[in-house]
Enzyme design. Structure first.
Site, PDB file in Angstrom:
ATOM      1  N   LYS A   1       0.845  -1.194   0.000  1.00 26.68           N
ATOM      2  CA  LYS A   1       0.000   0.000   0.000  1.00 26.68           C
ATOM      3  C   LYS A   1       0.884   1.249   0.000  1.00 26.68           C
ATOM      4  O   LYS A   1       1.992   1.197   0.519  1.00 26.68           O
ATOM      5  CB  LYS A   1      -0.908   0.009   1.244  1.00 26.68           C
TER       6      LYS A   1
ATOM      7  N   HIS B   1      -6.594 -13.350  -7.698  1.00 25.82           N
ATOM      8  CA  HIS B   1      -7.420 -12.360  -7.014  1.00 25.82           C
ATOM      9  C   HIS B   1      -8.826 -12.404  -7.600  1.00 25.82           C
ATOM     10  O   HIS B   1      -8.996 -12.637  -8.792  1.00 25.82           O
ATOM     11  CB  HIS B   1      -6.825 -10.957  -7.153  1.00 25.82           C
TER      12      HIS B   1
END
Length: 445
Positions: free
Chosen positions: A141, A260
């Site tokens: 992140k 994902h």
């Protein structure tokens, strides 16, 4: 036959028998009228049949309709073709207010036409030389905006601190601020440096998802040339054809494949329309993937415990019995198709570690993004905190302690010996995501 369980909500005035028959016909050989060419084939051999209907307890005018599809309707080894038939036009049928595919039973004869996951759980553990505990990961992140060099720095710090994997976020592809080739190079440098310093095998999920299959394969080939152990694909936005293509390449070239599920909640979150994640999970096991995100139960994303454990077992186990208490409508035999490791990711931190270890067991990846990079002392201490918390939970479990009852005590005990863990506990002690799930199980009879 492939068996399907549909949750059917007919329009007012449409009887359930008619609705069930319409679903079976529209998703197999039927059309809106009789046609001359019906006489040129044997419709009895090819048509879908609605063989059982049961009302849903507690819901007015809602039914579970069971449909059987002859196996000859489907191309071998093609999830794309299977879904095109079963969940194609029928979901726009005017006679239905809503329609949801709850589960599929895939016969063993059809399962055997699929390669499935490139490697599976045991081969992955052997490649990584890591046993007896869940694996630890971290999504880098901020997910977008970092330069390739700064991104690689974060990867190195997390892996050096004790994580097994770091991960590209699902929407990291090849943007102006970080082109894919630069990111791959800096991430490979980071993981090799971390491996040398820790003596452990490390990995970073390099996202190969791209706008074309050709570009996706170019990225996967470059990852293999770098010698990294794992790549990643967004299987719903990328599509099943692309996913199966990549899975075959990964098996042939020794790459693990992380999957994902971006976009899944568009399809599976509403209880009366769409399809459940257990169907998407079965499809992924057939199409191919070594990991897939499966919810956390305790984090920020949707996922009731019994439902989540139901499809976690569908991903990992070789044989699963019918169990309506966990949303499993059919017994499923995978005939030795390799298993998929579920990934718990989304709003989790060190205080969740006992619950995650108890819920998912050893064959899982526990992935802390903000729960690593949000540590007040930096990325590496965040990784240390997670590794210490995990080792403490595994040790306590192996000693026979009850993680569900003693979880907080176990984490507090470990934090006495780890200032990194103590700091993490202080930061996130009040963070909870307590919302009622939207997708819930039906009441028992």
């Amino acid at each position: 036959d492939i068996l399907a369980a549909f949750r059917v909500t007919p329009q007012p005035g449409v009887p359930p028998e008619e609705a069930g028959a319409a679903v079976a016909a529209e998703s197999s050989t039927g059309t809106w009228t009789t046609v001359w060419t019906d006489g040129l084939t044997s419709l009895d051999r090819y048509k879908g049949r609605c063989y059982h209907i049961e009302p849903v307890l507690g819901e007015k005018d809602q039914y579970i309709c069971y449909v059987a599809y002859p196996l000859d309707l489907f191309e071998e080894g093609s999830v794309t073709n299977m879904f095109t038939s079963i969940v194609g036009n029928v979901f726009g049928f005017k006679a239905l207010r809503a329609l949801r595919l709850e589960d599929l039973r895939i016969p063993t004869a059809y399962v055997k036409t699929f390669q499935g996951p490139p490697h599976g759980i045991q081969v992955e553990r052997d490649k990584l030389n890591k046993y007896g505990r869940p694996l630890l990961g971290c999504t880098i992140k901020p997910k977008l905006g970092l330069s390739a060099k700064n991104y690689g720095r974060a990867v190195y710090e997390c892996l050096r601190g004790g994580l097994d994997f770091t991960k590209d976020d699902e929407n990291v592809n090849s943007q102006p601020f970080m082109r894919w080739r630069d990111x791959f190079l800096f991430c490979a440098e980071a993981l090799y440096k971390a491996q040398c310093e820790t003596g452990e095998i490390k990995g970073h999920y390099l996202n190969a998802t791209a706008g074309t299959c050709e570009e996706m394969m170019k990225r996967a080939i470059f990852a293999r040339e770098l010698g990294v152990p794992i790549v990643m694909h967004d299987y719903l936005t990328g599509g099943f054809t692309a996913n199966t293509t990549l899975a075959h390449y990964c098996r042939d070239n020794g790459l693990l494949l992380h999957i994902h599920r971006a976009m899944h909640a568009v399809i599976d979150r509403q209880k009366n329309h769409g399809m459940t994640f257990r169907v998407l999970a079965k499809a992924l096991r057939m199409s191919g993937g070594d990991h897939i995100h499966a919810g956390t139960v305790v984090g920020k994303l949707e996922g009731e415990r019994d439902i989540t454990l139901g499809f976690v077992d569908l991903l990992r186990d070789d044989f699963i019995e019918k169990d309506r208490s966990r949303g499993i409508y059919f017994t499923q035999d995978w005939v030795s198709l390799p298993g998929v490791i579920p990934v718990a990711s989304g709003g989790i931190h060190v205080x969740h570690m006992p619950a995650l270890t108890e819920i998912f067991g050893d064959d899982a990846v526990l992935q802390f993004g903000g729960g690593t990079l949000g540590h007040p002392w930096g990325n590496a201490p965040g990784a240390v905190a997670n590794r210490v918390a995990l080792e403490a939970c595994v040790k306590a479990r192996n000693e026979g302690r009850d993680l569900a009852a003693e979880g907080n005590v176990i984490i507090r005990e470990x934090s006495k010996w780890s200032p990194e863990l103590a700091a993490a506990c202080e930061v996130w002690k009040e963070i909870k995501f307590e919302f009622k799930a939207v997708d819930t199980l039906d009441p028992e009879k």
